[in-house]
Design an enzyme around this catalytic site. Structure first.
Site, PDB file in Angstrom:
ATOM      1  N   VAL A  35      -2.755   2.140 -35.909  1.00  0.00           N
ATOM      2  CA  VAL A  35      -2.205   2.722 -34.687  1.00  0.00           C
ATOM      3  C   VAL A  35      -0.721   2.369 -34.552  1.00  0.00           C
ATOM      4  O   VAL A  35      -0.325   1.240 -34.843  1.00  0.00           O
ATOM      5  CB  VAL A  35      -2.963   2.161 -33.454  1.00  0.00           C
ATOM      6  CG1 VAL A  35      -2.375   2.673 -32.160  1.00  0.00           C
ATOM      7  CG2 VAL A  35      -4.443   2.487 -33.534  1.00  0.00           C
ATOM      8  N   CYS A  36       0.080   3.324 -34.072  1.00  0.00           N
ATOM      9  CA  CYS A  36       1.479   3.052 -33.697  1.00  0.00           C
ATOM     10  C   CYS A  36       1.790   3.865 -32.440  1.00  0.00           C
ATOM     11  O   CYS A  36       0.885   4.263 -31.714  1.00  0.00           O
ATOM     12  CB  CYS A  36       2.445   3.359 -34.844  1.00  0.00           C
ATOM     13  SG  CYS A  36       2.611   5.107 -35.218  1.00  0.00           S
ATOM     14  N   ARG A  37       3.053   4.124 -32.184  1.00  0.00           N
ATOM     15  CA  ARG A  37       3.426   4.853 -30.970  1.00  0.00           C
ATOM     16  C   ARG A  37       3.032   6.327 -31.050  1.00  0.00           C
ATOM     17  O   ARG A  37       2.440   6.862 -30.135  1.00  0.00           O
ATOM     18  CB  ARG A  37       4.931   4.714 -30.698  1.00  0.00           C
ATOM     19  CG  ARG A  37       5.348   5.247 -29.325  1.00  0.00           C
ATOM     20  CD  ARG A  37       6.847   5.132 -29.127  1.00  0.00           C
ATOM     21  NE  ARG A  37       7.571   6.100 -29.929  1.00  0.00           N
ATOM     22  CZ  ARG A  37       7.834   7.352 -29.544  1.00  0.00           C
ATOM     23  NH1 ARG A  37       7.436   7.780 -28.362  1.00  0.00           N
ATOM     24  NH2 ARG A  37       8.498   8.168 -30.324  1.00  0.00           N
ATOM     25  N   GLY A  96       2.031   7.929 -34.382  1.00  0.00           N
ATOM     26  CA  GLY A  96       1.243   8.255 -35.566  1.00  0.00           C
ATOM     27  C   GLY A  96       2.017   8.237 -36.871  1.00  0.00           C
ATOM     28  O   GLY A  96       1.430   8.296 -37.942  1.00  0.00           O
ATOM     29  N   MET A 140      -0.260   5.881 -29.715  1.00  0.00           N
ATOM     30  CA  MET A 140      -0.489   5.441 -28.339  1.00  0.00           C
ATOM     31  C   MET A 140      -0.026   6.484 -27.317  1.00  0.00           C
ATOM     32  O   MET A 140      -0.478   6.468 -26.176  1.00  0.00           O
ATOM     33  CB  MET A 140       0.185   4.094 -28.083  1.00  0.00           C
ATOM     34  CG  MET A 140      -0.459   2.934 -28.830  1.00  0.00           C
ATOM     35  SD  MET A 140      -2.227   2.716 -28.495  1.00  0.00           S
ATOM     36  CE  MET A 140      -2.184   2.087 -26.804  1.00  0.00           C
TER      37      MET A 140
END
Length: 98
Positions: free
Chosen positions: A62-64, A66, A90
């Site tokens: 997961v990141c901000r 993708g 996110m």
């Protein structure tokens, strides 16, 4: 590369599935909230922290938005890890945060 939507990942968590989620955002981003139980390993630290990951386990990255998690997946796949990227990151997450 395997992908999952934020909604699908949230449904798995809600159903009580035991998931291992790795959040590759930077410290200041994670300070704004992360998926409950997610392990924080900033993208730049993944190469030196490979020893913390088990090749027999499945990881959701997961990141901000993708992008960085997709890069993390590509890197980990080269080393034989079983990973799935959460598309949308996110920004797409509507579930609980800690």
């Amino acid at each position: 590369m395997k992908e999952i939507t934020a909604k699908e990942l949230e449904q798995k968590l809600t159903a009580g599935e035991k998931l291992t989620i790795i959040d590759v955002r930077e410290d200041d981003e994670v300070a704004t909230g992360k998926i409950p139980g997610a392990k924080h390993i900033p993208l730049g630290q993944i190469p030196e922290r490979l020893g913390e990951l088990d090749k027999n386990e499945h990881y959701y990255m997961v990141c901000r938005s993708g992008g960085r998690s997709s890069n993390a997946c590509e890197f980990l796949i080269q080393y034989g890890y079983n990973v799935t990227n959460m598309v949308g990151g996110m920004l797409a997450w509507e579930g609980e945060m800690e």
